[in-house]
Motif scaffolding. Structure first.
Motif, PDB file in Angstrom:
ATOM      1  N   PRO B   6       0.820  -1.216   0.000  1.00  0.00           N
ATOM      2  CA  PRO B   6       0.000   0.000   0.000  1.00  0.00           C
ATOM      3  C   PRO B   6       0.856   1.270   0.000  1.00  0.00           C
ATOM      4  O   PRO B   6       2.050   1.239   0.301  1.00  0.00           O
ATOM      5  CB  PRO B   6      -0.808  -0.100   1.288  1.00  0.00           C
ATOM      6  CG  PRO B   6      -0.159  -1.127   2.120  1.00  0.00           C
ATOM      7  CD  PRO B   6       0.630  -2.019   1.212  1.00  0.00           C
ATOM      8  N   LEU B   7       0.187   2.376  -0.347  1.00  0.00           N
ATOM      9  CA  LEU B   7       0.848   3.683  -0.437  1.00  0.00           C
ATOM     10  C   LEU B   7       0.708   4.411   0.895  1.00  0.00           C
ATOM     11  O   LEU B   7      -0.365   4.412   1.496  1.00  0.00           O
ATOM     12  CB  LEU B   7       0.170   4.477  -1.559  1.00  0.00           C
ATOM     13  CG  LEU B   7       0.842   5.766  -2.024  1.00  0.00           C
ATOM     14  CD1 LEU B   7       2.166   5.471  -2.703  1.00  0.00           C
ATOM     15  CD2 LEU B   7      -0.082   6.511  -3.004  1.00  0.00           C
ATOM     16  N   PHE B  23       6.145  15.393   2.855  1.00  0.00           N
ATOM     17  CA  PHE B  23       7.390  15.273   2.097  1.00  0.00           C
ATOM     18  C   PHE B  23       7.195  14.488   0.815  1.00  0.00           C
ATOM     19  O   PHE B  23       7.923  14.676  -0.149  1.00  0.00           O
ATOM     20  CB  PHE B  23       8.446  14.568   2.960  1.00  0.00           C
ATOM     21  CG  PHE B  23       9.504  15.491   3.463  1.00  0.00           C
ATOM     22  CD1 PHE B  23       9.162  16.591   4.231  1.00  0.00           C
ATOM     23  CD2 PHE B  23      10.848  15.280   3.171  1.00  0.00           C
ATOM     24  CE1 PHE B  23      10.139  17.461   4.701  1.00  0.00           C
ATOM     25  CE2 PHE B  23      11.834  16.143   3.630  1.00  0.00           C
ATOM     26  CZ  PHE B  23      11.476  17.232   4.398  1.00  0.00           C
ATOM     27  N   SER B  25       5.503  10.420  -0.781  1.00  0.00           N
ATOM     28  CA  SER B  25       4.840   9.167  -0.465  1.00  0.00           C
ATOM     29  C   SER B  25       5.773   8.012  -0.767  1.00  0.00           C
ATOM     30  O   SER B  25       6.822   8.185  -1.379  1.00  0.00           O
ATOM     31  CB  SER B  25       3.539   9.062  -1.260  1.00  0.00           C
ATOM     32  OG  SER B  25       3.796   9.311  -2.623  1.00  0.00           O
ATOM     33  N   HIS B  27       5.783   3.275  -0.840  1.00  0.00           N
ATOM     34  CA  HIS B  27       5.077   2.013  -0.637  1.00  0.00           C
ATOM     35  C   HIS B  27       5.755   1.221   0.475  1.00  0.00           C
ATOM     36  O   HIS B  27       6.982   1.201   0.559  1.00  0.00           O
ATOM     37  CB  HIS B  27       5.115   1.170  -1.909  1.00  0.00           C
ATOM     38  CG  HIS B  27       4.238   1.698  -2.988  1.00  0.00           C
ATOM     39  ND1 HIS B  27       2.924   1.340  -3.115  1.00  0.00           N
ATOM     40  CD2 HIS B  27       4.474   2.577  -3.987  1.00  0.00           C
ATOM     41  CE1 HIS B  27       2.390   1.962  -4.145  1.00  0.00           C
ATOM     42  NE2 HIS B  27       3.315   2.728  -4.699  1.00  0.00           N
ATOM     43  N   TYR B  42      13.695   9.740   2.543  1.00  0.00           N
ATOM     44  CA  TYR B  42      13.507  11.188   2.707  1.00  0.00           C
ATOM     45  C   TYR B  42      14.449  11.869   3.703  1.00  0.00           C
ATOM     46  O   TYR B  42      14.417  13.087   3.831  1.00  0.00           O
ATOM     47  CB  TYR B  42      12.051  11.489   3.077  1.00  0.00           C
ATOM     48  CG  TYR B  42      11.099  11.189   1.939  1.00  0.00           C
ATOM     49  CD1 TYR B  42      11.105  11.992   0.801  1.00  0.00           C
ATOM     50  CD2 TYR B  42      10.232  10.102   1.976  1.00  0.00           C
ATOM     51  CE1 TYR B  42      10.256  11.721  -0.261  1.00  0.00           C
ATOM     52  CE2 TYR B  42       9.384   9.826   0.911  1.00  0.00           C
ATOM     53  CZ  TYR B  42       9.403  10.641  -0.195  1.00  0.00           C
ATOM     54  OH  TYR B  42       8.558  10.375  -1.246  1.00  0.00           O
ATOM     55  N   ALA B  61      -9.637  14.641   1.748  1.00  0.00           N
ATOM     56  CA  ALA B  61      -9.207  15.943   1.237  1.00  0.00           C
ATOM     57  C   ALA B  61     -10.392  16.728   0.719  1.00  0.00           C
ATOM     58  O   ALA B  61     -11.387  16.158   0.277  1.00  0.00           O
ATOM     59  CB  ALA B  61      -8.183  15.747   0.120  1.00  0.00           C
ATOM     60  N   SER B  62     -10.275  18.056   0.777  1.00  0.00           N
ATOM     61  CA  SER B  62     -11.296  18.899   0.156  1.00  0.00           C
ATOM     62  C   SER B  62     -11.155  18.758  -1.355  1.00  0.00           C
ATOM     63  O   SER B  62     -10.088  18.407  -1.842  1.00  0.00           O
ATOM     64  CB  SER B  62     -11.094  20.356   0.581  1.00  0.00           C
ATOM     65  OG  SER B  62      -9.837  20.822   0.106  1.00  0.00           O
ATOM     66  N   SER B  63     -12.209  19.027  -2.080  1.00  0.00           N
ATOM     67  CA  SER B  63     -12.106  18.810  -3.529  1.00  0.00           C
ATOM     68  C   SER B  63     -11.949  20.147  -4.245  1.00  0.00           C
ATOM     69  O   SER B  63     -12.532  21.154  -3.837  1.00  0.00           O
ATOM     70  CB  SER B  63     -13.321  18.050  -4.045  1.00  0.00           C
ATOM     71  OG  SER B  63     -14.419  18.918  -4.118  1.00  0.00           O
ATOM     72  N   PRO B  64     -11.122  20.141  -5.302  1.00  0.00           N
ATOM     73  CA  PRO B  64     -10.812  21.398  -5.999  1.00  0.00           C
ATOM     74  C   PRO B  64     -12.062  22.072  -6.574  1.00  0.00           C
ATOM     75  O   PRO B  64     -12.120  23.299  -6.641  1.00  0.00           O
ATOM     76  CB  PRO B  64      -9.869  20.976  -7.127  1.00  0.00           C
ATOM     77  CG  PRO B  64      -9.570  19.536  -6.959  1.00  0.00           C
ATOM     78  CD  PRO B  64     -10.438  18.984  -5.881  1.00  0.00           C
TER      79      PRO B  64
END
Lengths: 330, 94
Positions: B6-7, B23, B25, B27, B42, B61-64
């Protein structure tokens, strides 16, 4: 450069009249210098072209570990070995940042890896040339990473946010790579007669393959216009190549080595160096898979992927078991 | 069989006193490995003193598309900024 001849989707640059309202608004954002972020609307062609470009860039970082990894065990001193190891580790990191950026566009890293391993995606032609001796470690760091920096510095301003941010990080680390390579060359160029000859030989062999990294000449580069309008390509291949030649000639002279191309001459009128084009037949042949190391490189990546499967699967099984045990305990 | 790790999203505190910042992402099979991988990927040049990892599927997340309506209410409330209020010079710095 690390991404060469990336096919741009669509049929050339669209006129404003041909664009949908969404496409016009998108192009306006790019023209204003705004960054496009993963969840923003973007044309499918922009998305697909970027996946190809960033994917190819990432693959180049990963495959690019092979020619240098080849010399880690045979570095002349423990310090050089530690430095080379750190550089090759950086390349793995660069690959990871870039796969991460590509994934924000809706493709998985494993899918990109499988495309590379099956030969459906490319990596930079430069890594299909062999590294024959220690002087090549100097020449690769100095020239190959030096050429990469020229392209990547420009790409820090690219329109796609995650790609631009990956470039910022990569550029910071890349100048260590170029400087350690030049340092090896300085030592060898000022060493024994034999060492100087090795440095000259490495420069001569790698010169034209490095010039090819920037991709075909502008007159044969069919994908440039749309990619430049989208700001996913910031300069043309020939502009970048010229910049590289101009900065490198002085460095060659500083080392006291001969210019690998006798036609390299300062041109007062243009204010830059004239130089000979590489053999483009060879370039297209290497891209097609017929370079000296294409088969070896892909075989090495496939072997690493296959041999590592039990580790990937084992760690996933362990993680699943731990999660199950934790749930059972709750 | 597809069995992709997974990510994870990686947040790093650059120095003592600063907050964690996104920073990038990576896996990893689990959180423990994600932190170890984040250290290698990192913080190879002393970039951090603390690492957080969050599995990417858990980030909301909020959507654009909602950007306008979502942030617009603050536009009309200029009195939230100190410069809205004229304070005479003789009062001194405030």
């Amino acid at each position: 450069m690390y991404a060469q001849m990336v096919k741009t989707d669509g049929t050339g640059v669209k006129d404003r009249a041909e664009m949908s309202a969404d496409e016009q608004a998108f192009q306006d954002r790019i023209d204003r210098g705004e960054k496009i972020e993963p969840k923003d609307w973007m044309p499918d062609n922009y998305r697909r072209t970027l996946i190809r470009q960033i994917g190819q860039h990432a693959h180049s970082e990963i495959v690019g570990q092979l020619p240098e990894g080849n010399w880690i065990t045979r570095a002349p001193t423990l310090e050089r070995k530690a430095i080379l190891l750190a550089k090759v580790q950086d390349e793995a990191g660069h690959g990871l940042y870039l796969y991460g950026a590509a994934e924000t566009l809706g493709v998985t890293r494993d899918a990109l890896t499988e495309d590379l391993l099956a030969g459906r995606m490319k990596y930079s032609s430069i890594f299909n040339y062999p590294t024959l001796n220690w002087a090549d470690m100097g020449a690769v760091g100095w020239l190959v990473d030096g050429a990469a920096i020229i392209n990547q510095v420009a790409l820090q301003r690219t329109s796609y946010g995650p790609y631009a941010r990956a470039m910022v990080r990569i550029c910071k680390e890349e100048s260590f790579h170029a400087r350690q390579g030049f340092h090896i060359m300085m030592k060898m160029a000022r060493g024994t007669k034999e060492q100087k000859a090795m440095a000259q030989d490495a420069l001569n062999r790698l010169w034209y393959p490095v010039l090819m990294m920037f991709g075909p000449s502008d007159k044969d580069s069919v994908h440039t216009a749309q990619s430049m309008a989208w700001k996913i390509k910031m300069d043309t291949n020939d502009e970048l190549r010229q910049k590289f030649v101009d900065q490198t000639v002085q460095q060659i002279e500083y080392l006291g080595l001969e210019l690998p191309d006798p036609n390299t001459k300062w041109n007062d009128e243009t204010g830059q160096y004239d130089y000979s084009d590489p053999d483009w037949t060879e370039f297209f042949d290497v891209i097609k898979g017929n370079g000296p190391c294409n088969v070896d490189r892909l075989a090495a990546r496939n072997k690493a992927w296959d041999d590592g499967k039990w580790v990937r699967d084992g760690l996933m099984a362990h993680a699943a078991k731990k999660t199950a045990a934790k749930l059972a305990a709750e | 069989m597809k069995n992709e790790w997974p990510l994870w999203e990686v947040f790093i505190r650059g120095q003592h006193g600063l907050s964690h910042r996104h920073f990038g992402s990576l896996h990893a099979p689990d959180a423990e490995m994600a932190i170890k991988n984040a250290r290698d990927v990192y913080t190879r040049r002393n970039e951090g003193v603390s690492i957080w990892v969050v599995e990417a599927v858990n980030v909301s997340a909020s959507s654009p598309e909602d950007k306008g309506a979502f942030y617009e209410p603050s536009n009309s409330k200029v009195y939230r900024h100190p410069t809205f209020f004229d304070i005479p010079d003789e009062v001194g710095s405030m």
